[in-house]
Scaffold this motif. Structure first.
Motif, short mmCIF file in Angstrom:
data_model
loop_
_atom_site.label_atom_id
_atom_site.label_comp_id
_atom_site.label_asym_id
_atom_site.label_seq_id
_atom_site.Cartn_x
_atom_site.Cartn_y
_atom_site.Cartn_z
N GLU A 47 0.96 -1.17 0.01
CA GLU A 47 0.07 0.04 -0.14
C GLU A 47 0.80 1.38 -0.06
O GLU A 47 0.48 2.18 -0.62
CB GLU A 47 -0.84 -0.11 1.31
CG GLU A 47 -2.10 -0.96 1.16
CD GLU A 47 -2.66 -1.35 2.63
OE1 GLU A 47 -2.86 -0.29 3.27
OE2 GLU A 47 -3.66 -2.02 2.56
N LEU A 48 1.98 1.22 0.57
CA LEU A 48 2.92 2.53 0.63
C LEU A 48 3.80 2.52 -0.65
O LEU A 48 4.16 3.51 -0.80
CB LEU A 48 3.61 2.23 1.94
CG LEU A 48 3.20 2.31 3.30
CD1 LEU A 48 4.27 2.30 4.44
CD2 LEU A 48 2.29 3.63 3.59
N ALA B 24 -0.35 7.00 -2.37
CA ALA B 24 0.44 7.07 -1.37
C ALA B 24 1.79 8.05 -1.51
O ALA B 24 1.96 8.94 -0.62
CB ALA B 24 0.97 6.04 -0.60
N ARG C 112 2.36 10.14 1.76
CA ARG C 112 2.25 9.23 3.06
C ARG C 112 3.03 8.12 2.64
O ARG C 112 2.29 6.79 2.92
CB ARG C 112 0.87 9.25 3.19
CG ARG C 112 0.07 10.48 3.66
CD ARG C 112 -1.51 10.46 4.21
NE ARG C 112 -1.44 9.14 4.91
CZ ARG C 112 -1.47 9.25 6.38
NH1 ARG C 112 -1.18 10.61 6.68
NH2 ARG C 112 -1.74 8.28 7.30
N SER C 113 4.24 8.11 2.16
CA SER C 113 4.83 6.87 1.81
C SER C 113 6.28 7.10 2.34
O SER C 113 7.10 7.89 1.69
CB SER C 113 4.73 6.74 0.30
OG SER C 113 5.69 5.45 0.16
N ALA C 114 6.78 6.18 3.19
CA ALA C 114 8.11 6.12 3.43
C ALA C 114 9.13 5.81 2.46
O ALA C 114 10.35 5.77 2.49
CB ALA C 114 8.51 5.05 4.53
N TYR D 173 6.28 1.99 -8.64
CA TYR D 173 4.92 2.22 -7.84
C TYR D 173 3.75 1.47 -8.68
O TYR D 173 3.84 1.46 -9.80
CB TYR D 173 4.73 3.50 -7.15
CG TYR D 173 5.99 4.03 -6.58
CD1 TYR D 173 6.52 3.74 -5.22
CD2 TYR D 173 6.52 5.12 -7.31
CE1 TYR D 173 7.38 4.43 -4.86
CE2 TYR D 173 7.82 5.98 -6.82
CZ TYR D 173 8.14 5.56 -5.35
OH TYR D 173 9.26 5.91 -4.78
N HIS E 150 -2.07 -1.30 11.20
CA HIS E 150 -1.89 -0.04 10.45
C HIS E 150 -2.09 0.97 11.42
O HIS E 150 -1.33 1.98 11.15
CB HIS E 150 -3.38 -0.13 9.70
CG HIS E 150 -3.31 -0.99 8.56
ND1 HIS E 150 -3.69 -2.27 8.52
CD2 HIS E 150 -3.41 -0.68 7.24
CE1 HIS E 150 -3.28 -2.55 7.18
NE2 HIS E 150 -3.31 -1.51 6.30
N PRO F 75 3.16 6.03 8.26
CA PRO F 75 3.39 5.67 6.87
C PRO F 75 4.44 6.56 6.28
O PRO F 75 5.08 6.39 5.25
CB PRO F 75 1.91 6.00 6.34
CG PRO F 75 1.30 7.05 7.15
CD PRO F 75 1.90 6.58 8.50
N VAL F 76 4.84 7.67 6.91
CA VAL F 76 5.80 8.49 6.61
C VAL F 76 7.24 8.44 6.99
O VAL F 76 8.15 8.09 6.17
CB VAL F 76 5.49 10.06 6.94
CG1 VAL F 76 6.42 11.18 6.38
CG2 VAL F 76 4.17 10.34 6.31
N GLY G 136 7.87 5.56 8.69
CA GLY G 136 7.85 3.84 8.76
C GLY G 136 7.97 3.54 10.10
O GLY G 136 8.29 2.13 10.42
#
Length: 450
Positions: A249-250, A255, A260-262, A314, A377, A382-383, A385
């Motif tokens: 999902e990340l 994301a 909102r993704s590491a 991605y 979750h 999410p940023v 990690g």
């Protein structure tokens, strides 16, 4: 209704588009059965049909959406189209707004529909839920009850047509039996689950589902807290599937765009152990969540996410692809005809594993087998990690399972955990959600307890 009948409805809606606007019609139909057994009797039974139409219109970068829960009312369908058109007038302009367009990728030929399900009598479905309950309670005197013993199935069909040239339809079937069981002794009460999924009732395996629920319950009887330490954790396939689903999902364009993704901006970097090769493969027909087309009507296809630990790219739908200057990976997701497309995995799984779960545990020597995770979750940023979640499982000593442990947390970061993967099992296990699991060993994780 048949897929062809639904496609005919979608074609009729698309034919009402006005010049200068893009129009998408999503038409769905399903027949669903839900059964819950308790004390050998039916506690809950629902059998229902559902159908609906969703219309999305894009004009001058503005998007309008509307839906209706009926396919036989022409006046309601016309009103739905008008409402979507009106909503587009008030939409916020977006330079990337628009529908998917055919990309020339052919849909895989998947056998997702088993017509035997439509001929299964209701009594046989009820017996599956009752039999699962009976097997669990008869397995051991310490098995004292069930929170649920459920059977469910669905026969579904859908169609998508657009003014941009997409025109697809299809159908699938699914069946499920599962239970949450309770065990009790002088040390307290524990819970455990077991389930089986397939395309029809003949695919369902009640005995292994019951045995899994009993095993999970009895394993945790007498479990206690443990002292804090750093150790290797071994995730069982159920937990791994949740972990991989979160990672995938990340790795979505959505994301990344939302910040909102590491893993944003790290394509081409080594972000995981060389043992980690992660793909999202919706065309794997063995997976309950497999599909031949995505939520926008493009062909689903395998997407390489991590290869030898290197981030390859991605997941994208049409919108995130345009916004990032790339092409869709056929990864649009749609909850129903009422929703706009999102993006995410369907069958995320690790490739190239070796060894059974027993062999992975033996090789680890000392650590913790994690069998359950609470709040995965909510316990992950999410940023950054950062990860901190409650777990329960069994201590590993000398390569063998020892005492049961509960009320502890494990902490690390997603990035660190991926880099510290030290073994990937070959016991690929499918679940009725967006990721499959294997036994997975991860070194140097903090366990916080007493």
């Amino acid at each position: 209704m048949t897929p062809e009948e639904l496609l005919s409805v979608a074609d009729g809606v698309v034919g009402r588009a006005k010049p200068g606007e893009e129009l998408e019609a999503v038409v769905t139909w399903s027949h669903d059965t839900e059964i819950r057994a308790a004390d050998g009797e039916v506690e809950h039974f629902v059998e229902s049909d559902a159908a609906g139409l969703g219309v999305r219109i894009v004009r001058d970068g503005r998007t309008g959406v509307a839906w209706v829960g009926s396919l036989g009312d022409e006046a309601a369908i016309e009103e739905c189209i008008v409402e979507a058109r009106d909503n587009a007038e008030f939409g916020t302009p977006d330079p990337h707004a628009g529908l998917a367009v055919p990309d020339g990728v052919a849909a895989a030929a998947l056998d997702l529909f088993d017509d035997r399900l439509e001929r299964v009598p209701t009594a046989a479905k009820i017996e599956l839920a009752v039999d699962l309950e009976r097997r669990i309670l008869d397995a051991d005197p310490r098995m004292v009850g069930l929170e649920a013993s459920d059977y469910a199935d669905a026969v579904s069909a859908g169609a998508i047509a657009t003014t941009t040239g997409i025109r697809v339809c299809g159908a699938d079937t699914s069946a499920y039996v599962g239970a949450w069981a309770l065990a009790e002794d002088d040390s307290g009460t524990t819970t455990g689950f077991g389930f089986s999924v397939g395309r029809t009732t003949e695919d369902l395996l009640v005995e292994p589902a019951a045995a899994d629920a009993v095993r999970r319950c009895l394993t945790m009887l007498g479990a206690s807290k443990a002292p804090s330490e750093r150790l290797t954790v071994v995730l069982d396939p159920y937990v791994t599937s949740q972990f991989l689903g979160l990672v995938a999902e990340l790795l979505s364009g959505e994301a990344v765009l939302r910040g909102r993704s590491a893993f944003a901006g790290r394509v081409g970097e080594q972000v995981a152990s060389p043992l980690v090769t992660l793909v999202d493969d919706p065309t794997d027909a063995l997976a309950p969540s497999a599909d031949d087309t995505d939520g926008e009507g493009l062909a689903c296809r395998p997407v390489d996410l991590l290869s030898g630990g290197v981030l390859q790219g991605y997941l994208h739908n049409a919108y995130t692809a345009r916004a990032t200057g790339t092409t869709s990976t056929g990864s649009a997701q749609r909850g129903s005809h009422r929703s706009v497309p999102g993006v995410g995995p369907r069958v995320a799984k690790l490739l190239g594993g070796s060894g059974t779960s027993e062999q992975v545990i033996a090789a680890v020597g000392d650590g913790l087998l994690v069998q359950e995770v609470a709040g995965l979750h909510s316990g992950v940023n999410p940023v950054s990690g950062d990860l901190s979640v409650g777990v329960e499982g069994v201590r590993i000593r000398g390569g063998e399972l020892a005492e049961s442990i509960r009320e502890v947390t494990i902490g690390s970061t997603l990035q660190r955990m991926l880099l510290d993967v030290q073994a990937v099992g070959a016991d690929l296990t499918y679940f009725p959600w967006d990721a499959a699991g294997v036994t997975l060993a991860i070194a140097d994780v903090t366990m916080s307890g007493t």
